[in-house]
Design a protein around this motif. Structure first.
Motif, PDB file in Angstrom:
ATOM      1  N   ALA A  44      15.684 -59.539 -46.967  1.00 30.83           N
ATOM      2  CA  ALA A  44      14.887 -58.298 -47.349  1.00 30.83           C
ATOM      3  C   ALA A  44      15.793 -57.363 -48.132  1.00 30.83           C
ATOM      4  N   MET A  45      16.806 -57.159 -47.892  1.00 33.69           N
ATOM      5  CA  MET A  45      17.670 -56.313 -48.890  1.00 33.69           C
ATOM      6  C   MET A  45      17.773 -57.180 -50.377  1.00 33.69           C
ATOM      7  N   GLY A  46      17.747 -58.515 -50.324  1.00 29.75           N
ATOM      8  CA  GLY A  46      17.614 -59.142 -51.582  1.00 29.75           C
ATOM      9  C   GLY A  46      16.275 -58.789 -52.392  1.00 29.75           C
ATOM     10  N   GLU A  47      15.221 -59.163 -51.738  1.00 31.99           N
ATOM     11  CA  GLU A  47      14.029 -58.652 -52.219  1.00 31.99           C
ATOM     12  C   GLU A  47      13.728 -57.227 -52.715  1.00 31.99           C
ATOM     13  N   PHE A  48      14.374 -56.500 -51.927  1.00 31.58           N
ATOM     14  CA  PHE A  48      14.273 -54.819 -52.580  1.00 31.58           C
ATOM     15  C   PHE A  48      15.022 -54.550 -53.602  1.00 31.58           C
ATOM     16  N   LYS A  49      16.183 -55.376 -53.730  1.00 28.87           N
ATOM     17  CA  LYS A  49      17.192 -55.353 -55.067  1.00 28.87           C
ATOM     18  C   LYS A  49      16.347 -55.851 -56.331  1.00 28.87           C
ATOM     19  N   ARG A  50      15.672 -57.032 -55.977  1.00 27.66           N
ATOM     20  CA  ARG A  50      15.031 -57.541 -57.029  1.00 27.66           C
ATOM     21  C   ARG A  50      13.799 -56.853 -57.506  1.00 27.66           C
ATOM     22  N   GLY A  51      13.123 -56.232 -56.583  1.00 27.84           N
ATOM     23  CA  GLY A  51      11.875 -55.594 -57.024  1.00 27.84           C
ATOM     24  C   GLY A  51      12.158 -54.023 -57.642  1.00 27.84           C
ATOM     25  N   GLU A  56      13.056 -51.015 -62.922  1.00 24.04           N
ATOM     26  CA  GLU A  56      14.056 -50.514 -63.824  1.00 24.04           C
ATOM     27  C   GLU A  56      13.780 -51.168 -64.992  1.00 24.04           C
ATOM     28  N   ASP A  57      13.532 -52.748 -65.280  1.00 20.38           N
ATOM     29  CA  ASP A  57      13.211 -53.451 -66.559  1.00 20.38           C
ATOM     30  C   ASP A  57      12.030 -52.782 -67.055  1.00 20.38           C
ATOM     31  N   GLU A  58      10.883 -52.769 -66.277  1.00 15.04           N
ATOM     32  CA  GLU A  58       9.842 -51.989 -66.919  1.00 15.04           C
ATOM     33  C   GLU A  58       9.910 -50.704 -67.528  1.00 15.04           C
ATOM     34  N   LEU A  59      10.534 -49.900 -66.404  1.00 16.43           N
ATOM     35  CA  LEU A  59      10.749 -48.319 -67.097  1.00 16.43           C
ATOM     36  C   LEU A  59      11.393 -48.324 -68.526  1.00 16.43           C
ATOM     37  N   SER A  60      12.565 -49.261 -68.537  1.00 16.22           N
ATOM     38  CA  SER A  60      13.194 -49.411 -69.628  1.00 16.22           C
ATOM     39  C   SER A  60      12.563 -49.853 -71.043  1.00 16.22           C
ATOM     40  N   GLN A  61      11.464 -50.849 -70.582  1.00 18.08           N
ATOM     41  CA  GLN A  61      10.745 -51.415 -71.766  1.00 18.08           C
ATOM     42  C   GLN A  61       9.471 -50.404 -72.180  1.00 18.08           C
ATOM     43  N   MET A  62       9.190 -49.712 -71.217  1.00 14.19           N
ATOM     44  CA  MET A  62       8.393 -48.393 -71.531  1.00 14.19           C
ATOM     45  C   MET A  62       8.806 -47.504 -72.374  1.00 14.19           C
TER      46      MET A  62
END
Length: 83
Positions: A44-51, A56-62
């Protein structure tokens, strides 16, 4: 003569508190289920980290797209002002 122990980080559980929590976990879930609980918690922690990383990637792309648009607008305004 009494010795008082002052915790280094008040509010964080120390050795005896951790042992009590572990004992309660063993009593509630049994020794066989604790590794499964730990594994599922890790997943669950790994999924949270990936999400979080995806967001963060989407925000930086925006931000990059907005910067590109602003730069394009500024250069367009500059070229039309020159004419």
């Amino acid at each position: 003569m009494s010795v008082s122990v002052t915790p280094l980080f008040p509010g964080l559980p120390g050795g005896p508190e951790v042992l009590v929590v572990l004992l309660i976990l063993v009593l509630l879930f049994g020794a066989n289920k604790i590794p499964k609980l730990a594994r599922s918690t890790g997943q669950a922690m790994g999924e949270f980290k990936r999400g979080r990383e995806e967001i963060e990637d989407e925000l930086s792309q925006m931000d990059d797209e907005e910067a590109d648009e602003a730069e394009t607008t500024k250069s367009t305004e500059t070229s039309t002002d020159a004419n």
